[in-house]
Design an enzyme around this catalytic site. Structure first.
Site, short mmCIF file in Angstrom:
data_model
loop_
_atom_site.label_atom_id
_atom_site.label_comp_id
_atom_site.label_asym_id
_atom_site.label_seq_id
_atom_site.Cartn_x
_atom_site.Cartn_y
_atom_site.Cartn_z
N ARG A 156 7.44 -11.09 5.15
CA ARG A 156 6.87 -10.96 6.56
C ARG A 156 8.24 -12.32 6.94
O ARG A 156 7.91 -12.87 6.59
CB ARG A 156 5.52 -10.94 6.45
CG ARG A 156 4.90 -9.94 5.79
CD ARG A 156 3.44 -10.15 6.03
NE ARG A 156 3.42 -9.39 4.76
CZ ARG A 156 1.16 -8.84 5.14
NH1 ARG A 156 0.52 -9.81 5.56
NH2 ARG A 156 0.44 -7.95 3.97
N LYS A 169 -12.80 -5.43 8.42
CA LYS A 169 -13.08 -5.92 6.67
C LYS A 169 -13.60 -6.95 6.65
O LYS A 169 -14.06 -6.94 7.70
CB LYS A 169 -11.17 -6.15 6.94
CG LYS A 169 -10.40 -7.20 7.45
CD LYS A 169 -9.10 -7.87 7.99
CE LYS A 169 -8.76 -8.53 8.99
NZ LYS A 169 -7.21 -9.73 9.36
N ASP A 225 -2.76 -7.75 -5.05
CA ASP A 225 -3.07 -6.99 -4.63
C ASP A 225 -3.90 -5.84 -4.98
O ASP A 225 -3.38 -5.21 -6.36
CB ASP A 225 -1.64 -6.42 -3.99
CG ASP A 225 -2.14 -5.60 -3.22
OD1 ASP A 225 -3.06 -5.45 -2.14
OD2 ASP A 225 -1.58 -5.36 -1.45
N CYS A 244 1.22 -1.66 -0.20
CA CYS A 244 -0.15 -0.16 -0.01
C CYS A 244 0.79 1.47 0.10
O CYS A 244 0.32 2.23 -0.90
CB CYS A 244 -1.29 0.34 1.12
SG CYS A 244 -0.74 -1.32 2.63
N HIS A 267 -5.78 -1.44 -4.69
CA HIS A 267 -5.50 -0.53 -3.88
C HIS A 267 -6.70 0.63 -4.75
O HIS A 267 -6.49 1.04 -5.69
CB HIS A 267 -4.44 0.49 -3.15
CG HIS A 267 -4.05 -0.49 -2.14
ND1 HIS A 267 -2.66 -0.73 -2.59
CD2 HIS A 267 -4.06 -0.84 -1.26
CE1 HIS A 267 -1.99 -1.86 -1.42
NE2 HIS A 267 -2.90 -1.85 -0.25
N GLN A 289 1.02 -11.15 -3.49
CA GLN A 289 -0.29 -11.12 -2.92
C GLN A 289 -0.84 -10.22 -4.73
O GLN A 289 -0.41 -9.71 -5.47
CB GLN A 289 -0.98 -9.85 -2.27
CG GLN A 289 -0.52 -10.15 -0.62
CD GLN A 289 -0.48 -9.05 0.26
OE1 GLN A 289 -0.32 -7.42 -0.48
NE2 GLN A 289 -1.44 -9.07 1.05
N HIS A 339 -8.03 -1.41 0.86
CA HIS A 339 -7.20 -2.19 -0.21
C HIS A 339 -8.31 -3.97 -0.06
O HIS A 339 -8.86 -4.32 0.80
CB HIS A 339 -6.63 -3.21 1.67
CG HIS A 339 -5.33 -2.54 2.17
ND1 HIS A 339 -4.49 -1.44 2.24
CD2 HIS A 339 -6.40 -0.61 2.58
CE1 HIS A 339 -4.44 -0.78 2.66
NE2 HIS A 339 -5.51 -0.12 3.23
#
Length: 670
Positions: free
Chosen positions: A391, A496, A411, A362, A413, A409, A542
């Site tokens: 991570r 979420k 991903d 992000c 945004h 991901q 997200h």
RNA sequence: GCCGGCGUAGCUCAGCAGGUAGAGCAUCUGAUUUGUAAUCAGAGGGUCGCAGGUUCGAUUCCUGUCGCCGGCUCCA
């Protein structure tokens, strides 16, 4: 005391039975079969032991082996049986807790010596012995203080702790034989002989009360069933599940590998696995374009400062790889006499500037958004990236593709106005629905993570949270699948919606997620110009419908048991010539398959067709094309399907048309 | 990170109460030319996870370490 007990049965009929009679007495008066099958009773909405006297007026429902709650009681009693056996064999053992769980039960013990596999067998044998003694589970009500004194005397400190915490002025306990006694709410089976089939499965460590700061105990897991047949079937199912395990199939099918020379939790995608991932990415990219997303690329690292602004550092410092610091800075610190310990502290507290392997995408996307001025007319801006993040998960947690240290991901945004949030959230859910629908994944649950009102760990205004939570709930509602509201499960910056699936051994994994975020736009001071020509704060969403490619593919391997649908299959067809004289035509066929865009190979080895078929079958190749004299003459192929077997001969062109259609529609059939 | 178990050929596994290892499959070579789930024969392949220690001698026993598995804790 009334002279009669009035009982109302589930069918509405009423009976009178003698005072002090139990549900078992009642069952016997109804029929022997019912009495035999009875496990426990529901009396005025509360679960009662069968032997417990009924109150003067009682709505009674006898629960038998058909009721799920009865099975829980059965397993809870199995756990007590386990504990009683352990105490007989190892009297120095201290008891923790022993509840029923999905498919079984466990009991936590404290003992200086570790339990071994041989101990397990011994305990199991002793359980059978106690079971055969036909001991009743006897319920007693005791005064708290007297009870406490008793448990102190028999040396059960953890039971005392539980009593202190949970008991009112009185509490119930259950005995099993002359020795065993357990603080327990119950209810239980009438007798140990009711327990027909059980097996102890494993030993594991577990912290007392699930708190890693408390001592660790030994947990023994077991399972119990109403019959040996049920038990055998369950054990069989566990065996089958092992074969579907993505770690096993991933190796057998050559999809991915993990190499300790590279590092724990770092997935190496082999060519075949890469095809699956690539197909999934193509699939999702098509839908992203359709939904008006833009694709971006960002690097794998970013300045530490960036993550201080976002709040990821230091909130999650423990689960990040430590910062990358340049040589000059390190040399300077060394010259200043900085010790290793000091250096570690400085790194941990973020006092040394450096770069972080990105734990999330992000911040990078935010900087892209902020690189241009935006008007309300531009919104929503939807930036997507298959972004790889790192991570530092605890080593004991790593395994397979589902828990890793580096993952990609799917991903994106979305930067939008507050009014656009509900619409954008449902757009995200629609995408998830399309994906799960195409894959044929039905067994997932939806979790709406809300803030825990008592906790101070969240950031942002309550009004914003309310609005965002409302949007999430409504979106989940509109999805048309069951969902649960889970307070305390929100991200620190917003509520979420998560999509959770189970793996073959019943562990739950979060896949996709959609998160509403009022926080990061503020931290990064994002603005757009509204219709009023004034700056406004955008809201961020997200979302990652697959979650991560690694975890998703891991789950998919198990979902399909390695037999991927045609469009995802690494190898879609294999050409199997019967003898060497068919090689030329077979090569021709291969060329045409590949020319049509199929992933195909030719098995030209001098082996029997049976051998080649067996191999292709084990590799779960959707189509095997057998080529012999007949096919070569007629320009045909004999089609064998991995699921349906021999489909007979057909012209090559016909075969190609049919599979091209199946692939184009991403059909689940082949 | 914590508790427990495990680590022998590419894979699945056997073996060793301490005397430097074996099977099946896979691989390679040869023979076979095959019709819907394993053709036959031969060969090659292992410093028994790694490092120390005990011992005349360690794959086997001990310690450490790395990795894997189950669970706990954690999970943006």
């Amino acid at each position: 005391m009334s002279s009669t007990t009035f009982v109302t049965l589930p069918d509405g009929s009423q009976r009178e039975i003698p005072p002090g009679a139990s549900a078992l007495d009642l069952a016997r008066s109804i029929g022997k079969r019912l009495a035999d099958d009875a496990i426990v009773a529901r009396v005025n909405g509360e679960l009662y032991d069968l032997a417990r006297p009924l109150p003067p007026e009682a709505r009674v429902e006898i629960l038998t082996t058909r009721d799920p709650e009865a099975l829980e009681v059965y397993r809870h009693s199995s756990a007590h049986l386990l504990a009683a056996a352990v105490l007989e064999l190892y009297p120095e053992t201290k008891l923790g807790i022993g509840p029923p769980i999905k498919d079984g039960f466990y009991y936590d013990f404290q003992r200086p010596e570790p339990f071994t596999a041989e101990d397990l067998a011994k305990i199991e044998a002793r359980m059978a012995e106690i079971r055969d003694r036909d001991l009743p589970y006897e319920r007693q009500v005791v005064e708290k203080q007297a009870g406490l004194a008793k448990y102190r005397e028999i040396g059960e400190p953890m039971k005392c702790e539980l009593i202190e915490e949970r008991a009112g002025d009185q509490f119930t306990e259950y005995t099993l034989g002359p020795q065993f006694i357990d603080f327990c709410r119950g209810p239980h089976l009438p007798s140990t002989k009711k327990i027909k089939a059980f097996k102890l499965l494993s030993i594991a460590g577990a912290y007392w009360k699930g708190d890693e700061n408390r001592h660790q105990m030994q947990r023994i897991y077991g399972t119990s069933w109403y019959s040996q047949k049920d038990l055998d079937e369950h054990l069989q199912k566990l065996e089958e599940a092992k074969k579907r395990d993505h770690r096993v199939l991933g190796k057998q099918l050559g999809l991915f590998t993990v190499d300790d020379k590279v590092g724990q939790g770092l997935i190496l995608w082999k060519p075949k696995g890469s095809i699956i991932r690539q197909e999934l990415q193509t699939f999702i990219s098509e839908h992203l374009r359709r939904q008006g997303y833009s694709q971006v690329f960002t690097p794998h690292i970013g300045k530490l400062e960036l993550y201080k602004t976002s709040g990821h550092f230091p909130y999650y410092a423990d689960s990040q790889f430590p910062p990358l610091v340049d040589r000059e800075q390190i040399s300077q610190l060394a010259a200043d006499g900085c010790s290793c310990a000091h250096l570690a502290n400085l790194l941990g507290s973020g006092e040394i500037e450096g770069f972080l392997l990105k734990p999330m995408n992000c911040p990078h996307h935010i900087r892209i958004f902020d690189s241009d001025p935006h008007s309300y007319r531009d919104l929503p801006v939807r930036l997507s990236e298959f972004g790889t993040v790192y991570r530092f998960e605890q080593s004991g947690e790593l395994g397979g593709m589902t828990r890793v240290r580096g993952f990609t991901q799917d991903d994106a945004h979305i930067f939008c106005t507050e009014e656009q949030v509900p619409q954008e959230v449902s757009g995200c859910l629609e995408l998830v629905k399309i994906i799960f629908g195409t894959i044929g994944m039905k067994d997932y649950r939806v979790r709406v993570g809300l803030r825990d009102p008592d906790s101070a760990k969240y950031v942002g205004e309550p009004e914003q949270w309310d609005a965002a939570e409302k949007a999430c709930k409504e979106a989940a509602e509109s999805l048309g699948v069951p969902y649960t509201l889970e307070p305390g499960e929100a991200a620190f910056y917003g509520p979420k919606i998560d999509f959770v699936v189970q793996d073959v051994i019943g562990r739950e994994w979060q896949l996709g997620t959609v998160q509403v975020d009022y926080q990061l736009p503020q931290r990064f001071d994002l603005n757009y110009t509204g219709a009023d020509n004034k700056p406004h704060r955008p809201v961020m969403i997200h979302r990652a419908p697959f979650g991560s490619m690694e975890r998703f593919v891991g789950v998919l391997i198990e979902h399909f048991a390695g037999a991927f649908p045609l469009w995802l299959s690494p190898l879609q067809a294999v050409v199997l010539p019967i003898s060497d004289r068919h090689l030329e035509y077979a090569g021709n066929v291969l060329e045409q398959l590949r020319g049509a865009g199929l992933r195909a190979e030719l098995d030209s080895r001098s082996e029997k067709v049976n051998y080649k078929i067996r191999e292709a079958q084990m590799q779960k190749v959707p189509y095997m094309l057998v080529i012999g004299d007949r096919e070569a003459e007629q320009g045909a192929v004999s089609v064998r399907n991995r699921k349906h077997g021999d489909r007979g001969a057909m012209p090559l062109g016909e075969f190609l048309e049919s599979v091209k259609g199946l692939i184009a529609t991403r059909s689940q059939e082949d």
